[in-house]
Scaffold this motif. Structure first.
Motif, PDB file in Angstrom:
ATOM      1  N   ASN A  14      -3.034 -16.622   5.428  1.00 46.08           N
ATOM      2  CA  ASN A  14      -3.800 -17.825   5.126  1.00 46.08           C
ATOM      3  C   ASN A  14      -3.340 -18.912   6.083  1.00 46.08           C
ATOM      4  O   ASN A  14      -2.627 -18.629   7.061  1.00 46.08           O
ATOM      5  CB  ASN A  14      -3.683 -18.232   3.649  1.00 46.08           C
ATOM      6  N   SER A  15      -3.737 -20.145   5.822  1.00 42.97           N
ATOM      7  CA  SER A  15      -3.465 -21.214   6.781  1.00 42.97           C
ATOM      8  C   SER A  15      -1.986 -21.550   6.894  1.00 42.97           C
ATOM      9  O   SER A  15      -1.577 -22.245   7.835  1.00 42.97           O
ATOM     10  CB  SER A  15      -4.249 -22.469   6.388  1.00 42.97           C
ATOM     11  N   THR A  16      -1.159 -21.071   5.963  1.00 39.47           N
ATOM     12  CA  THR A  16       0.255 -21.436   5.997  1.00 39.47           C
ATOM     13  C   THR A  16       1.178 -20.294   6.396  1.00 39.47           C
ATOM     14  O   THR A  16       2.325 -20.546   6.756  1.00 39.47           O
ATOM     15  CB  THR A  16       0.694 -21.959   4.614  1.00 39.47           C
ATOM     16  N   ALA A  17       0.731 -19.066   6.333  1.00 38.17           N
ATOM     17  CA  ALA A  17       1.630 -17.952   6.660  1.00 38.17           C
ATOM     18  C   ALA A  17       0.837 -16.687   6.925  1.00 38.17           C
ATOM     19  O   ALA A  17      -0.298 -16.540   6.470  1.00 38.17           O
ATOM     20  CB  ALA A  17       2.636 -17.715   5.525  1.00 38.17           C
ATOM     21  N   THR A  18       1.456 -15.779   7.680  1.00 40.20           N
ATOM     22  CA  THR A  18       0.919 -14.438   7.919  1.00 40.20           C
ATOM     23  C   THR A  18       2.039 -13.442   7.693  1.00 40.20           C
ATOM     24  O   THR A  18       3.146 -13.608   8.229  1.00 40.20           O
ATOM     25  CB  THR A  18       0.385 -14.293   9.351  1.00 40.20           C
ATOM     26  N   VAL A  19       1.782 -12.420   6.885  1.00 43.63           N
ATOM     27  CA  VAL A  19       2.795 -11.408   6.605  1.00 43.63           C
ATOM     28  C   VAL A  19       2.134 -10.038   6.682  1.00 43.63           C
ATOM     29  O   VAL A  19       0.992  -9.861   6.253  1.00 43.63           O
ATOM     30  CB  VAL A  19       3.439 -11.638   5.215  1.00 43.63           C
ATOM     31  N   THR A  20       2.841  -9.072   7.269  1.00 42.40           N
ATOM     32  CA  THR A  20       2.310  -7.722   7.451  1.00 42.40           C
ATOM     33  C   THR A  20       2.887  -6.796   6.396  1.00 42.40           C
ATOM     34  O   THR A  20       4.095  -6.818   6.123  1.00 42.40           O
ATOM     35  CB  THR A  20       2.636  -7.190   8.847  1.00 42.40           C
ATOM     36  N   SER A  21       2.025  -5.974   5.812  1.00 43.21           N
ATOM     37  CA  SER A  21       2.459  -5.050   4.764  1.00 43.21           C
ATOM     38  C   SER A  21       3.318  -3.942   5.349  1.00 43.21           C
ATOM     39  O   SER A  21       3.381  -3.733   6.570  1.00 43.21           O
ATOM     40  CB  SER A  21       1.235  -4.445   4.075  1.00 43.21           C
ATOM     41  N   SER A  22       3.958  -3.197   4.472  1.00 43.94           N
ATOM     42  CA  SER A  22       4.643  -1.985   4.904  1.00 43.94           C
ATOM     43  C   SER A  22       3.600  -0.948   5.322  1.00 43.94           C
ATOM     44  O   SER A  22       2.440  -1.014   4.928  1.00 43.94           O
ATOM     45  CB  SER A  22       5.519  -1.445   3.770  1.00 43.94           C
ATOM     46  N   ALA A  23       4.029   0.014   6.141  1.00 49.93           N
ATOM     47  CA  ALA A  23       3.105   1.016   6.674  1.00 49.93           C
ATOM     48  C   ALA A  23       2.802   2.080   5.625  1.00 49.93           C
ATOM     49  O   ALA A  23       3.682   2.509   4.870  1.00 49.93           O
ATOM     50  CB  ALA A  23       3.684   1.662   7.916  1.00 49.93           C
ATOM     51  N   ALA A  24       1.532   2.489   5.573  1.00 47.70           N
ATOM     52  CA  ALA A  24       1.099   3.575   4.687  1.00 47.70           C
ATOM     53  C   ALA A  24       0.489   4.671   5.547  1.00 47.70           C
ATOM     54  O   ALA A  24      -0.398   4.410   6.361  1.00 47.70           O
ATOM     55  CB  ALA A  24       0.089   3.063   3.664  1.00 47.70           C
ATOM     56  N   GLU A  25       0.961   5.907   5.376  1.00 46.60           N
ATOM     57  CA  GLU A  25       0.508   7.022   6.198  1.00 46.60           C
ATOM     58  C   GLU A  25      -0.641   7.767   5.514  1.00 46.60           C
ATOM     59  O   GLU A  25      -0.607   8.014   4.309  1.00 46.60           O
ATOM     60  CB  GLU A  25       1.659   8.003   6.451  1.00 46.60           C
ATOM     61  N   LEU A  26      -1.662   8.114   6.332  1.00 49.81           N
ATOM     62  CA  LEU A  26      -2.743   8.976   5.862  1.00 49.81           C
ATOM     63  C   LEU A  26      -2.598  10.319   6.554  1.00 49.81           C
ATOM     64  O   LEU A  26      -2.669  10.401   7.784  1.00 49.81           O
ATOM     65  CB  LEU A  26      -4.113   8.373   6.166  1.00 49.81           C
ATOM     66  N   THR A  27      -2.373  11.372   5.783  1.00 50.89           N
ATOM     67  CA  THR A  27      -2.274  12.718   6.322  1.00 50.89           C
ATOM     68  C   THR A  27      -3.291  13.611   5.628  1.00 50.89           C
ATOM     69  O   THR A  27      -3.806  13.284   4.550  1.00 50.89           O
ATOM     70  CB  THR A  27      -0.863  13.291   6.112  1.00 50.89           C
ATOM     71  N   LEU A  28      -3.585  14.748   6.268  1.00 45.83           N
ATOM     72  CA  LEU A  28      -4.575  15.677   5.733  1.00 45.83           C
ATOM     73  C   LEU A  28      -3.914  16.701   4.822  1.00 45.83           C
ATOM     74  O   LEU A  28      -2.822  17.225   5.118  1.00 45.83           O
ATOM     75  CB  LEU A  28      -5.316  16.393   6.856  1.00 45.83           C
ATOM     76  N   PRO A  65       0.834  -1.210   0.000  1.00 45.95           N
ATOM     77  CA  PRO A  65       0.000   0.000   0.000  1.00 45.95           C
ATOM     78  C   PRO A  65       0.867   1.259   0.000  1.00 45.95           C
ATOM     79  O   PRO A  65       2.021   1.236   0.448  1.00 45.95           O
ATOM     80  CB  PRO A  65      -0.809  -0.134   1.295  1.00 45.95           C
ATOM     81  N   SER A  66       0.306   2.351  -0.505  1.00 53.85           N
ATOM     82  CA  SER A  66       1.039   3.623  -0.614  1.00 53.85           C
ATOM     83  C   SER A  66       0.439   4.660   0.314  1.00 53.85           C
ATOM     84  O   SER A  66      -0.784   4.704   0.526  1.00 53.85           O
ATOM     85  CB  SER A  66       0.994   4.144  -2.058  1.00 53.85           C
ATOM     86  N   SER A  67       1.291   5.527   0.863  1.00 60.55           N
ATOM     87  CA  SER A  67       0.831   6.624   1.710  1.00 60.55           C
ATOM     88  C   SER A  67       0.028   7.615   0.878  1.00 60.55           C
ATOM     89  O   SER A  67       0.246   7.763  -0.334  1.00 60.55           O
ATOM     90  CB  SER A  67       2.019   7.318   2.369  1.00 60.55           C
ATOM     91  N   GLN A  68      -0.915   8.317   1.561  1.00 53.68           N
ATOM     92  CA  GLN A  68      -1.779   9.255   0.848  1.00 53.68           C
ATOM     93  C   GLN A  68      -1.979  10.519   1.673  1.00 53.68           C
ATOM     94  O   GLN A  68      -1.953  10.478   2.913  1.00 53.68           O
ATOM     95  CB  GLN A  68      -3.145   8.620   0.557  1.00 53.68           C
ATOM     96  N   GLN A  69      -2.193  11.618   0.960  1.00 52.45           N
ATOM     97  CA  GLN A  69      -2.531  12.896   1.583  1.00 52.45           C
ATOM     98  C   GLN A  69      -3.861  13.343   0.981  1.00 52.45           C
ATOM     99  O   GLN A  69      -3.972  13.535  -0.234  1.00 52.45           O
ATOM    100  CB  GLN A  69      -1.441  13.938   1.336  1.00 52.45           C
ATOM    101  N   VAL A  70      -4.882  13.482   1.826  1.00 48.48           N
ATOM    102  CA  VAL A  70      -6.253  13.703   1.350  1.00 48.48           C
ATOM    103  C   VAL A  70      -6.846  14.894   2.089  1.00 48.48           C
ATOM    104  O   VAL A  70      -6.623  15.067   3.301  1.00 48.48           O
ATOM    105  CB  VAL A  70      -7.120  12.444   1.585  1.00 48.48           C
TER     106      VAL A  70
END
Length: 669
Positions: free
Chosen positions: A341-355, A280-285
């Motif tokens: 899933n049943s064989t593995a769990t992996v965490t994505s890189s962090a995506a920042e939400l700013t105003l 995922p990508s960081s966003q400014q909204v």
């Protein structure tokens, strides 16, 4: 070679085992449950070659991964159902694997038969009713069956010797395991070992195998999802490096001169660990906008995507795309997704939400509108504007600031002549300000409610009754105050004023004040004359008015004076008025006649009763216009004693409209 292997090798006595002994020893190092299979003192007479062949196939297909680590599991080799042949040696071993086997495993067994004739449990003591007790951790069933048929053998494992301690079958294994042994005739084509389903990770090894019995020895053909696999004609079929496309159902067809049989299906489930291929990508909204975080991942079974904000799970967000909108300041933070899933769990890189902070000058999208309001009414001016940050508002009258008028809408609850003028609003934020168009407020002079039907003058004998009525059409929310000679009458606040027991002091001029809360209208005066008369008379009356519902029903009254009864014709004409060009008539009127609060008679659709001819004759006698008996007009003919009477006209089913009410003196002349 370790001691266990040496001992096992030394105790293999059958000359027919020499060719396979080396393979078995290797398998035993990976599959300890087979140890007892070889240690069983079966000898050549008990068919050890067949047992060995089944063991080799099962061990090869199970491999080291087939021991269920951490789970208590009953294991038999061959697994149920088991096939045997009359007059041919047979052997089966059983044990417990898993966590419950740590510290020594099962130490004794209770086995419930009966066994197929010719088979026995080495070392077991026979009990009552085909029950056997065995004081070892692993056991076997061996011998040469002498009779065809099917037998179910039930196993119960015990924690301690002599069938004591905890029963793992109850507390760990659940229902007692059962092995079905089917004995067929000599030379019959059967599978003595069925293929076993497996779950294998991508890149792993898949081995599936069977053993057969039959004369002549059958040929084999493996199939995947019902399609033959080229070259797969051995008892064991192997895939060295499994891919996702290898998943499916595997069977084998055994064929000899007696025919063909198909094995049970072994299902290969191929798993692949969850893996993220796109982060995922960081966003400014801007506030009020929409933010969307997406991740692309692979894995079998298909992964789920529980989202997290600042490390805390987001309830209900389990899709590969997390959408937030409209965005507020509370949505600012760090977003991740756990792909699992049943064989593995992996965490994505962090995506920042700013105003995204922006300022937009205010703009008016809807201008305030000019208004013309009656004095005493209410006026409301509104403006719709945009801007970032949200603008503020200041209303002005004739260019002068109105204190406290700082909302998008300015309301004057009760206008007076002094409120007339030009109204504007200034809309302001950090990026600028804008003034609305001027909206003029014009004040109309107050006018009272319209009186559709004025009260009617009456002449009443002393002791009689009088009824005055005013009709203001279908206007709702009106109030009424009756007066006599300009003085309010207490509690006389309804559209109808009923007077009973009239005396000479009641004579005078009666009016009613009708008000809508802003202005009022005074009715015409209705004069009440009180006096004696020697005649027995009743004046004909006729009125046309709008009939509404509730308090707006049409309610005229009349008086029969003197000391003699009168025959009266009462008509409520609605549909027939349409033939005279009247618009909006009451399509189905109903008459109710009251006296002293009591209902005397009701009529709806005058032509449907037994008075049709009499009513028509009376109408002709008094000179009233004819109405069609098939119409829905109402009419009744009734003889009344002297007194005060009230006619109520309403529409059937809540209908409304214009109606003509007539009351005639129809007494014979």
């Amino acid at each position: 070679m370790n001691t266990l292997t040496t001992n096992l090798f030394c105790r293999i006595r059958s000359p027919r085992l020499q060719a396979a002994s080396t393979i078995l020893l290797l398998l035993l190092q990976r599959t300890p449950v087979l140890k007892f299979l070889v240690e069983a003192e079966t000898g050549a007479a008990l068919g050890v070659p067949q047992i060995l062949r089944s063991a080799v196939v099962v061990a090869a297909t199970l491999g080291a991964v087939d021991t269920v680590t951490g789970a208590t599991t009953f294991v038999s080799n061959p697994s149920s159902p088991v096939n045997a042949t009359v007059n041919e040696p047979f052997g089966l071993v059983f044990s417990i694997t898993g966590s419950a086997s740590s510290g020594g495993g099962a130490h004794s067994w209770t086995i419930y038969g009966p066994l197929p004739p010719g088979l026995s449990i080495p070392g077991a003591v026979a009990g009552s009713g085909d029950t056997f007790k065995l004081n070892t951790g692993t056991g076997s069933i061996t011998g040469t069956p002498t009779q065809t048929g099917t037998w179910d053998v039930t196993f119960k494992a015990w924690e301690k010797s002599n069938q004591s301690g905890e029963s793992w079958n109850v507390s760990k294994l659940g229902p007692l395991p059962v092995v079905r042994i089917s004995v067929t005739g000599s030379g019959a084509l059967v599978f003595t070992t069925q293929p076993i389903s497996k779950s294998v990770a991508v890149g792993g090894t898949f081995n599936v195998g069977v053993t057969t019995s039959g004369t002549p020895a059958p040929t084999l053909q493996w199939l995947k999802n019902g399609t033959p696999i080229q070259g797969a004609t051995s008892e064991i079929y192997s895939i060295g490096s499994v891919s996702l496309s290898d998943a499916g159902s595997y069977t084998v067809v055994a064929t000899n001169t007696s025919g063909s049989i198909t094995s049970d299906a072994a299902v290969l489930t191929v798993t692949a660990p969850a893996a993220i291929t796109s982060q995922p990508s960081s966003q400014q909204v801007a506030v009020g906008g929409s933010a969307s975080f997406s991740v692309t991942a692979t894995g079998t079974p298909a992964p789920t995507y529980p989202g997290r904000k600042n490390g805390v799970s987001i309830s209900g967000r389990t899709q590969s795309t997390l959408t937030i909108g409209p965005v507020t300041a509370n949505d600012v933070g760090t977003y991740t997704v756990r792909v699992q899933n049943s064989t593995a769990t992996v965490t994505s890189s962090a995506a920042e939400l700013t105003l995204l902070v922006t300022s937009t000058a205010p703009a008016i999208t809807t201008q305030p509108a000019a208004q013309q309001v009656a004095e005493g009414g209410s006026a409301s001016f509104s403006v719709v504007a945009t801007g970032d940050p949200a603008p503020t508002y200041q209303w002005k009258k004739n260019g002068q600031t109105i204190s406290g008028a700082t909302d998008a809408t300015y309301t004057i609850a009760q206008v007076t002549a002094g409120d007339a003028g030009s109204y504007t609003v200034v809309v302001t934020n950090d990026a600028g300000s804008v003034t609305s168009n001027a909206a003029a407020l014009t004040i109309q002079a107050a006018t009272g409610p319209e009186i559709v039907h004025q009260p009617v003058s009456q002449s009443v004998a002393p002791g009689g009754g009088a009824t005055f009525q005013v009709d203001s059409g279908s206007v709702a929310g009106l109030t009424y105050q009756w007066q006599k000679d300009g003085v309010d009458l207490p509690a006389a606040t309804d559209p109808i004023l009923n007077l009973s027991g009239v005396q000479e002091s009641d004579a005078g001029a009666y009016t009613v004040i009708v008000s809508d809360g802003v202005s009022s209208t005074v009715s015409a005066a209705a004069v009440l004359t009180v006096g004696t008369t020697g005649s027995n008379r009743m004046s004909n009356i006729s009125t046309r008015a709008y009939v509404g519902t509730g308090s707006n029903k049409l309610t005229p009254g009349f008086v029969v004076e003197g000391d003699m009864a009168k025959t009266v014709l009462i008509r409520a004409v609605g549909p027939t008025l349409g033939t005279f060009g009247v618009q909006g008539v009451l399509e189905d009127p109903m008459i109710r006649l009251f006296s002293s609060g009591q209902e005397l008679v009701v009529n709806d659709d005058w032509g449907s009763g037994d008075q049709t001819d009499a009513i028509a004759a009376a109408a002709e006698m008094v000179g009233a216009f004819a109405i069609d008996p098939a119409s829905k007009d109402a009419a009744l003919l009734i003889t009344l004693n002297p007194g005060v009477y009230t006619v109520q006209v309403a529409g059937v089913g809540g209908l409304t409209g214009v109606c003509l009410v007539e009351v005639y003196d129809a007494s014979p002349k």
